[in-house]
Design a protein around this motif. Structure first.
Motif, mmCIF file in Angstrom:
data_model
loop_
_atom_site.group_PDB
_atom_site.id
_atom_site.type_symbol
_atom_site.label_atom_id
_atom_site.label_comp_id
_atom_site.label_asym_id
_atom_site.label_seq_id
_atom_site.Cartn_x
_atom_site.Cartn_y
_atom_site.Cartn_z
ATOM 1 N N LYS A 5 0.808 -1.116 0.097
ATOM 2 C CA LYS A 5 -0.036 -0.171 0.064
ATOM 3 C C LYS A 5 0.909 1.317 -0.118
ATOM 4 C CE LYS A 5 -3.904 -2.300 2.478
ATOM 5 N NZ LYS A 5 -4.453 -2.485 3.780
ATOM 6 N N ARG A 6 0.345 2.330 -0.766
ATOM 7 C CA ARG A 6 1.127 3.346 -0.862
ATOM 8 C C ARG A 6 1.119 4.334 0.446
ATOM 9 N NH1 ARG A 6 0.363 6.060 -6.128
ATOM 10 N NH2 ARG A 6 1.783 4.296 -6.489
ATOM 11 N N ALA A 7 2.164 4.899 0.722
ATOM 12 C CA ALA A 7 2.601 5.768 1.854
ATOM 13 C C ALA A 7 1.505 6.917 2.026
ATOM 14 C CB ALA A 7 3.956 6.403 1.742
ATOM 15 N N ASN A 8 1.003 6.962 3.134
ATOM 16 C CA ASN A 8 0.013 8.154 3.459
ATOM 17 C C ASN A 8 0.644 8.946 4.452
ATOM 18 O OD1 ASN A 8 -2.383 9.591 3.580
ATOM 19 N ND2 ASN A 8 -3.242 8.344 5.117
ATOM 20 N N ARG A 73 5.718 5.591 9.109
ATOM 21 C CA ARG A 73 5.726 4.394 8.148
ATOM 22 C C ARG A 73 4.825 4.264 7.423
ATOM 23 N NH1 ARG A 73 4.533 3.235 13.703
ATOM 24 N NH2 ARG A 73 6.259 2.554 14.897
ATOM 25 N N THR A 74 5.213 3.329 6.254
ATOM 26 C CA THR A 74 4.044 3.242 5.232
ATOM 27 C C THR A 74 3.179 2.320 5.912
ATOM 28 O OG1 THR A 74 5.092 1.413 4.117
ATOM 29 C CG2 THR A 74 5.677 3.514 3.450
ATOM 30 N N SER A 75 1.822 2.242 5.396
ATOM 31 C CA SER A 75 0.801 1.333 5.675
ATOM 32 C C SER A 75 1.358 -0.019 5.246
ATOM 33 C CB SER A 75 -0.572 1.651 5.118
ATOM 34 O OG SER A 75 -0.822 2.903 5.258
ATOM 35 N N HIS A 162 10.230 0.562 3.983
ATOM 36 C CA HIS A 162 8.696 0.790 4.687
ATOM 37 C C HIS A 162 9.009 1.464 5.913
ATOM 38 C CE1 HIS A 162 6.514 -0.345 1.358
ATOM 39 N NE2 HIS A 162 7.261 -1.541 1.126
ATOM 40 N N VAL A 354 7.623 5.856 -1.296
ATOM 41 C CA VAL A 354 7.732 5.728 0.192
ATOM 42 C C VAL A 354 9.204 6.294 0.774
ATOM 43 C CG1 VAL A 354 6.466 3.544 -0.249
ATOM 44 C CG2 VAL A 354 8.971 3.197 -0.042
#
Length: 387
Positions: A5-8, A73-75, A162, A354
């Motif tokens: 999943k992309r970074a939020n 952190r990324t998801s 990540h 990320v």
């Protein structure tokens, strides 16, 4: 396994003000506690200055946070299969029907790693780790356990990208256990990756101490090619750690030693998933110039490398362009920084999406641009930053 999943994360610097307020610190109090000037802290929070890893580590310690909590952190994707494979390290299962194919499968995994294809690496890791571990239990050979240690090195790499530090530290723990039964060089690679967890967590001094211990081990236990390669990758890790501390004397020591090891290789080589040679040494030196705020020297070094023709894979080329962008931005060259950041995206989009440096540079570039910029808007959307 599901795709990554992309970074939020709206850029690591944007987290600072939120976390500072959540922990009840004024700018003055946090600046005093962290040793960062109020002026710099204010500029980081509003997007006028990029947050560096060294400053981030100081701010994180001052607030009682880990570095990955501050950077964001990324998801996490569905890591159940990978967690299952790691958990069963000491529980032998059925051996693979064609164990002779394992080295070529690991080589294919490394090719995805070198291209920074994070999702592909994540998808292939659980099955390959299970097969290699079961095979190593069955044959009990140093070669088989070296293969297991190499796969755990890739688990560490994926987790570090990540900023899943719990998984990175677990991976290096299992990597060291595999290395105890493997060829001697596996222990050195494991220590190098373990020092990486210190780097990623902001404990730069602790990482340097581990690198020094690993260097002593490499010098006493290895000979020839393996010794030169091992010392080279260890000194590059030490160089990065010392640069984050802005320890010029230690930077120079590791830089000289890395160049000395690199001189033994006519071209860059890849062993155990890791590249080393003169070109890779130059990329690390350039990044350290940027960490040390020697930005003109960093840009000149990067330009020389690019002019001579880069041969390194995406895993090394994209960070070169990110660090070049960082120094260009520090020198006031916003257009050059945007060009370099776009190149990083083109070379390794999954990594750039990320990476905290690219996220932070995108945030600061967006803050400094006073009018709409379609190129910047496109990068921001790709990184999950909405302007």
């Amino acid at each position: 396994m599901e795709a990554m999943k992309r970074a939020n994360v709206p850029g690591p610097g944007a987290n600072v003000a939120t976390l500072r307020k959540d922990h009840g610190f004024s700018q003055v109090a946090l600046a005093r506690r962290s040793g960062v000037s109020v002026s710099l802290l204010s500029k980081i929070e509003v997007g006028d200055r990029a947050l560096t890893h060294g400053v981030a580590a100081s701010l994180a310690r001052a607030m009682g946070l880990t570095l990955d909590e501050l950077l964001g952190r990324t998801s996490a994707a569905n890591l159940a299969d990978l967690s299952h494979a790691i958990r069963r390290f000491d529980i032998p299962g059925e051996r693979p029907t064609r164990p002779e194919l394992l080295p070529s499968e690991v080589a294919a995994l490394n090719r995805h790693r070198w291209k920074s294809e994070l999702a592909e690496v994540a998808q292939k890791l659980p099955s390959l780790l299970t097969k290699a571990t079961n095979n190593a239990h069955g044959v009990s050979s140093p070669e088989a356990w070296t293969l297991v240690a190499d796969i755990y090195s890739t688990v560490y790499w994926l987790a570090a990208r990540h900023r899943w530090m719990y998984l990175a530290e677990l991976a290096t723990t299992k990597q060291r256990l595999a290395a105890e039964r493997a060829e001697p060089i596996a222990a050195i690679v494991a220590l190098r990756d373990d020092a990486g967890t210190f780097l990623n967590s902001g404990d730069f001094a602790g990482g340097l101490a581990l690198v020094d211990r690993a260097i002593v081990l490499a010098e006493s236990s290895l000979r020839g090619y393996d010794r030169a390669f091992s010392l080279g990758i260890l000194h590059l890790r030490g160089l990065t750690l010392a640069g984050r501390l802005k320890d010029k004397q230690t930077v120079n020591r590791h830089s000289r030693s890395a160049w000395r090891a690199a001189a033994e290789f006519q071209r860059d080589v890849a062993e155990h998933g890791i590249h080393f040679g003169q070109e890779n040494t130059a990329t690390h030196v350039m990044a350290t110039f940027s960490d040390m705020e020697q930005h003109r020297q960093a840009v000149r070094t990067a330009e020389d490398l690019i002019r001579e023709g880069l041969t390194l894979p995406a895993i090394r080329t994209a960070p070169l362009y990110m660090n070049m962008a960082r120094s260009q931005l520090a020198l006031g060259d916003r257009d050059g920084a945007l060009d370099s950041l776009e190149t990083a995206w083109n070379v390794a989009p999954e990594m750039t999406a990320v990476h905290p440096t690219s996220l932070e540079l995108t945030r600061v570039l967006a803050s400094r641009h006073r009018r709409s910029n379609p190129r910047l808007t496109r990068l921001a959307r790709g990184a999950g930053i909405f302007l």
